[in-house]
Design a protein around this motif. Structure first.
Motif, PDB file in Angstrom:
ATOM      1  N   ARG A  48     -35.907  13.850  -3.087  1.00  0.00           N
ATOM      2  CA  ARG A  48     -36.542  14.195  -1.809  1.00  0.00           C
ATOM      3  C   ARG A  48     -37.279  15.512  -1.989  1.00  0.00           C
ATOM      4  O   ARG A  48     -37.061  16.231  -2.973  1.00  0.00           O
ATOM      5  CB  ARG A  48     -35.513  14.299  -0.682  1.00  0.00           C
ATOM      6  CG  ARG A  48     -34.606  15.532  -0.726  1.00  0.00           C
ATOM      7  CD  ARG A  48     -33.866  15.640   0.600  1.00  0.00           C
ATOM      8  NE  ARG A  48     -32.946  16.764   0.685  1.00  0.00           N
ATOM      9  CZ  ARG A  48     -33.263  17.961   1.188  1.00  0.00           C
ATOM     10  NH1 ARG A  48     -34.496  18.212   1.593  1.00  0.00           N
ATOM     11  NH2 ARG A  48     -32.356  18.919   1.273  1.00  0.00           N
ATOM     12  N   ILE A  73     -40.399  11.034  -4.584  1.00  0.00           N
ATOM     13  CA  ILE A  73     -39.533  10.845  -3.410  1.00  0.00           C
ATOM     14  C   ILE A  73     -38.933   9.432  -3.408  1.00  0.00           C
ATOM     15  O   ILE A  73     -39.640   8.441  -3.600  1.00  0.00           O
ATOM     16  CB  ILE A  73     -40.331  11.085  -2.098  1.00  0.00           C
ATOM     17  CG1 ILE A  73     -40.662  12.567  -1.945  1.00  0.00           C
ATOM     18  CG2 ILE A  73     -39.556  10.591  -0.880  1.00  0.00           C
ATOM     19  CD1 ILE A  73     -41.596  12.893  -0.780  1.00  0.00           C
ATOM     20  N   SER A  81     -43.789  16.104  -4.376  1.00  0.00           N
ATOM     21  CA  SER A  81     -43.485  14.892  -3.606  1.00  0.00           C
ATOM     22  C   SER A  81     -43.621  13.607  -4.417  1.00  0.00           C
ATOM     23  O   SER A  81     -43.339  12.524  -3.898  1.00  0.00           O
ATOM     24  CB  SER A  81     -44.431  14.812  -2.393  1.00  0.00           C
ATOM     25  OG  SER A  81     -45.769  14.764  -2.844  1.00  0.00           O
ATOM     26  N   ALA A 123     -33.331  18.995  -4.184  1.00  0.00           N
ATOM     27  CA  ALA A 123     -34.663  18.627  -3.684  1.00  0.00           C
ATOM     28  C   ALA A 123     -35.706  19.096  -4.688  1.00  0.00           C
ATOM     29  O   ALA A 123     -35.420  19.918  -5.578  1.00  0.00           O
ATOM     30  CB  ALA A 123     -34.919  19.268  -2.319  1.00  0.00           C
TER      31      ALA A 123
END
Ligand code: 4NP
Length: 157
Positions: free
Chosen positions: A73, A49, A46, A42
């Protein structure tokens, strides 16, 4: 048997952490340990994404027979409950993960470490961000990760 879960984290989740995830899976396959683990990656940011890993990293990894398939993500507070180990690629990622954890009301079962805590061959204290550099930076990141990912597995098995 309860599986051991590992989450690799960088900034964008398109260069370092998907590479670490794929290298770790490849190592587990070689050692016949794949079924014992849940592995994911991850980003703290953001922006990317849903995107595939950076093509420069995918191509560099393919030359080593490492297949990067993950889609980016963002880390969430649920990850602190769902993963046994969360491994940060650099100090900034580590601080951002700690900040998120401090804002979270979960039981905080995850052990949060820096990837380079497990280095043996390379002296780098952080996995350098290759995004704004040249192609050689991606190979260097893969070299560093092969060393520290191996060290991480040895530390827990
Ligand atoms: P990563 O690399 O954190 O290793 O995935 C980066 C990817 C994208 C950006 C920065 C670092 N970016 O600024 O978009």
């Amino acid at each position: 048997m309860k599986k051991i879960s590992v989450l690799f984290v960088c900034l964008g989740n398109i260069c370092r952490s998907p590479a670490a995830e794929a290298i770790f899976i490849s190592l587990l396959e070689k050692k016949g340990l794949k079924e014992v683990f849940i592995v994911d990656s991850a980003g703290t940011g953001s922006w990317h994404i849903g995107k595939k890993a950076d093509s420069r990293m995918r191509i560099a990894a393919e030359r080593r027979d490492i297949n990067i398939t993950s889609k980016a993500r963002q880390i969430t507070s649920k990850d602190f409950d769902q993963f046994n180990y969360i491994l940060a690629m650099d100090n900034s990622n580590f601080r951002n993960i700690q900040d998120l954890k401090n804002r979270t009301l979960s039981n905080d079962s995850a052990i949060i470490k820096k990837m380079q805590d497990f280095r043996s061959v390379f002296n780098e204290q952080e996995v350098p961000d290759p995004y704004f550099g040249g192609d050689e930076g991606f190979d260097y990141v893969l070299d560093i990760l092969e060393d520290s990912v191996n060290g991480f597995l040895e530390s827990i098995c």
